[in-house]
Design a protein around this motif. Structure first.
Motif, PDB file in Angstrom:
ATOM      1  N   GLY A 105      30.386  78.379  58.260  1.00 61.16           N
ATOM      2  CA  GLY A 105      30.516  77.951  59.646  1.00 61.16           C
ATOM      3  C   GLY A 105      29.367  78.533  60.453  1.00 61.16           C
ATOM      4  O   GLY A 105      29.068  79.720  60.335  1.00 61.16           O
ATOM      5  N   GLY A 106      28.707  77.683  61.251  1.00 58.41           N
ATOM      6  CA  GLY A 106      27.679  78.168  62.170  1.00 58.41           C
ATOM      7  C   GLY A 106      28.261  78.152  63.566  1.00 58.41           C
ATOM      8  O   GLY A 106      28.826  77.136  63.985  1.00 58.41           O
ATOM      9  N   GLU A 107      28.216  79.254  64.251  1.00 57.92           N
ATOM     10  CA  GLU A 107      28.806  79.305  65.590  1.00 57.92           C
ATOM     11  C   GLU A 107      27.941  80.131  66.524  1.00 57.92           C
ATOM     12  O   GLU A 107      27.458  81.201  66.172  1.00 57.92           O
ATOM     13  N   PHE A 108      27.784  79.585  67.721  1.00 53.49           N
ATOM     14  CA  PHE A 108      26.962  80.111  68.776  1.00 53.49           C
ATOM     15  C   PHE A 108      27.562  81.387  69.389  1.00 53.49           C
ATOM     16  O   PHE A 108      26.869  82.336  69.684  1.00 53.49           O
ATOM     17  N   THR A 109      28.882  81.391  69.594  1.00 54.10           N
ATOM     18  CA  THR A 109      29.496  82.477  70.350  1.00 54.10           C
ATOM     19  C   THR A 109      29.906  83.629  69.436  1.00 54.10           C
ATOM     20  O   THR A 109      30.378  83.423  68.311  1.00 54.10           O
ATOM     21  N   LYS A 110      29.741  84.843  69.986  1.00 51.61           N
ATOM     22  CA  LYS A 110      30.124  86.046  69.251  1.00 51.61           C
ATOM     23  C   LYS A 110      31.647  86.041  69.020  1.00 51.61           C
ATOM     24  O   LYS A 110      32.128  86.386  67.948  1.00 51.61           O
ATOM     25  N   SER A 111      32.389  85.618  70.062  1.00 53.37           N
ATOM     26  CA  SER A 111      33.851  85.638  69.946  1.00 53.37           C
ATOM     27  C   SER A 111      34.323  84.678  68.860  1.00 53.37           C
ATOM     28  O   SER A 111      35.245  84.995  68.094  1.00 53.37           O
ATOM     29  N   GLY A 112      33.676  83.503  68.758  1.00 57.34           N
ATOM     30  CA  GLY A 112      34.046  82.542  67.712  1.00 57.34           C
ATOM     31  C   GLY A 112      33.796  83.122  66.330  1.00 57.34           C
ATOM     32  O   GLY A 112      34.641  83.031  65.431  1.00 57.34           O
ATOM     33  N   VAL A 113      32.629  83.740  66.163  1.00 58.63           N
ATOM     34  CA  VAL A 113      32.279  84.333  64.860  1.00 58.63           C
ATOM     35  C   VAL A 113      33.255  85.459  64.526  1.00 58.63           C
ATOM     36  O   VAL A 113      33.773  85.545  63.396  1.00 58.63           O
ATOM     37  N   GLU A 114      33.540  86.304  65.511  1.00 56.01           N
ATOM     38  CA  GLU A 114      34.476  87.427  65.268  1.00 56.01           C
ATOM     39  C   GLU A 114      35.848  86.917  64.856  1.00 56.01           C
ATOM     40  O   GLU A 114      36.471  87.435  63.931  1.00 56.01           O
ATOM     41  N   MET A 115      36.334  85.894  65.561  1.00 61.53           N
ATOM     42  CA  MET A 115      37.669  85.365  65.258  1.00 61.53           C
ATOM     43  C   MET A 115      37.687  84.711  63.879  1.00 61.53           C
ATOM     44  O   MET A 115      38.644  84.886  63.118  1.00 61.53           O
ATOM     45  N   ARG A 117      35.822  85.471  61.352  1.00 61.65           N
ATOM     46  CA  ARG A 117      35.786  86.555  60.351  1.00 61.65           C
ATOM     47  C   ARG A 117      37.156  87.205  60.217  1.00 61.65           C
ATOM     48  O   ARG A 117      37.614  87.528  59.122  1.00 61.65           O
ATOM     49  N   LYS A 118      37.818  87.401  61.367  1.00 63.15           N
ATOM     50  CA  LYS A 118      39.155  88.017  61.363  1.00 63.15           C
ATOM     51  C   LYS A 118      40.144  87.146  60.582  1.00 63.15           C
ATOM     52  O   LYS A 118      40.899  87.629  59.744  1.00 63.15           O
ATOM     53  N   LEU A 119      40.119  85.839  60.870  1.00 65.60           N
ATOM     54  CA  LEU A 119      41.038  84.926  60.172  1.00 65.60           C
ATOM     55  C   LEU A 119      40.743  84.906  58.668  1.00 65.60           C
ATOM     56  O   LEU A 119      41.668  84.899  57.852  1.00 65.60           O
TER      57      LEU A 119
END
Ligand SMILES: C[S@@+](CC[C@H](N)C(=O)[O-])C[C@H]1O[C@@H](n2cnc3c(N)ncnc32)[C@H](O)[C@@H]1O
Length: 128
Positions: A105-115, A117-119
């Motif tokens: 997954g490529g994602e612009f936002t830090k929060s999206g990437v963090e979530m 990774r968490k999932l």
């Protein structure tokens, strides 16, 4: 977990409050266009490049199509650019897309990437 996140997005939108901070705000009925759960009756989606208005609960997801396409040939990876917290990738993984594929997954936002990774970290069958 992803179902809970989707439910939250149906009821709330992310807004900036007077202090300049982000906060989840409950969608409010401002007209009769909202149903019993304060959810709009309709939503905009696209068809053949055109924006169309459909009933809110219309399922416009193409996840099943991707899963069926994945079954036709040998693929080694699924890639989504702009994946948010990765809900589509997780749905493909959980709905029969293939557990031996690599998911990117490529994602612009830090929060999206963090979530995302968490999932991924709470699913024992995902190596992240
Ligand atoms: C409408 S959201 C859809 C998220 C996800 N695909 C889904 O269906 O839940 C679009 C996403 O693309 C991301 N995005 C926008 N421009 C991007 C860029 N240039 N590179 C990576 N991600 C981007 C946004 O941060 C946002 O998470």
């Amino acid at each position: 977990m992803i179902g809970e996140l989707e439910k939250k997005e149906r009821y709330y939108h992310l807004a900036i409050n007077d202090d300049g901070n982000y906060e989840w705000q409950r969608k409010k009925s401002e007209s009769e266009k909202f149903n019993f759960a304060d959810i709009p009756y309709n939503k905009i989606t696209s068809l053949n490049g055109l924006n169309i208005l459909v009933p809110f609960y219309t399922n416009t997801s193409i996840i099943d199509m991707i899963i069926d396409a994945l079954a036709l040939e040998q693929y080694d990876s699924v890639i989504e650019l702009g994946c948010g917290y990765g809900q589509n990738l997780f749905k493909i993984f959980y709905s029969g897309g293939g557990v031996n594929l690599k998911y990117f997954g490529g994602e612009f936002t830090k929060s999206g990437v963090e979530m995302a990774r968490k999932l991924a970290s709470i699913e024992p069958n995902i190596e992240s």
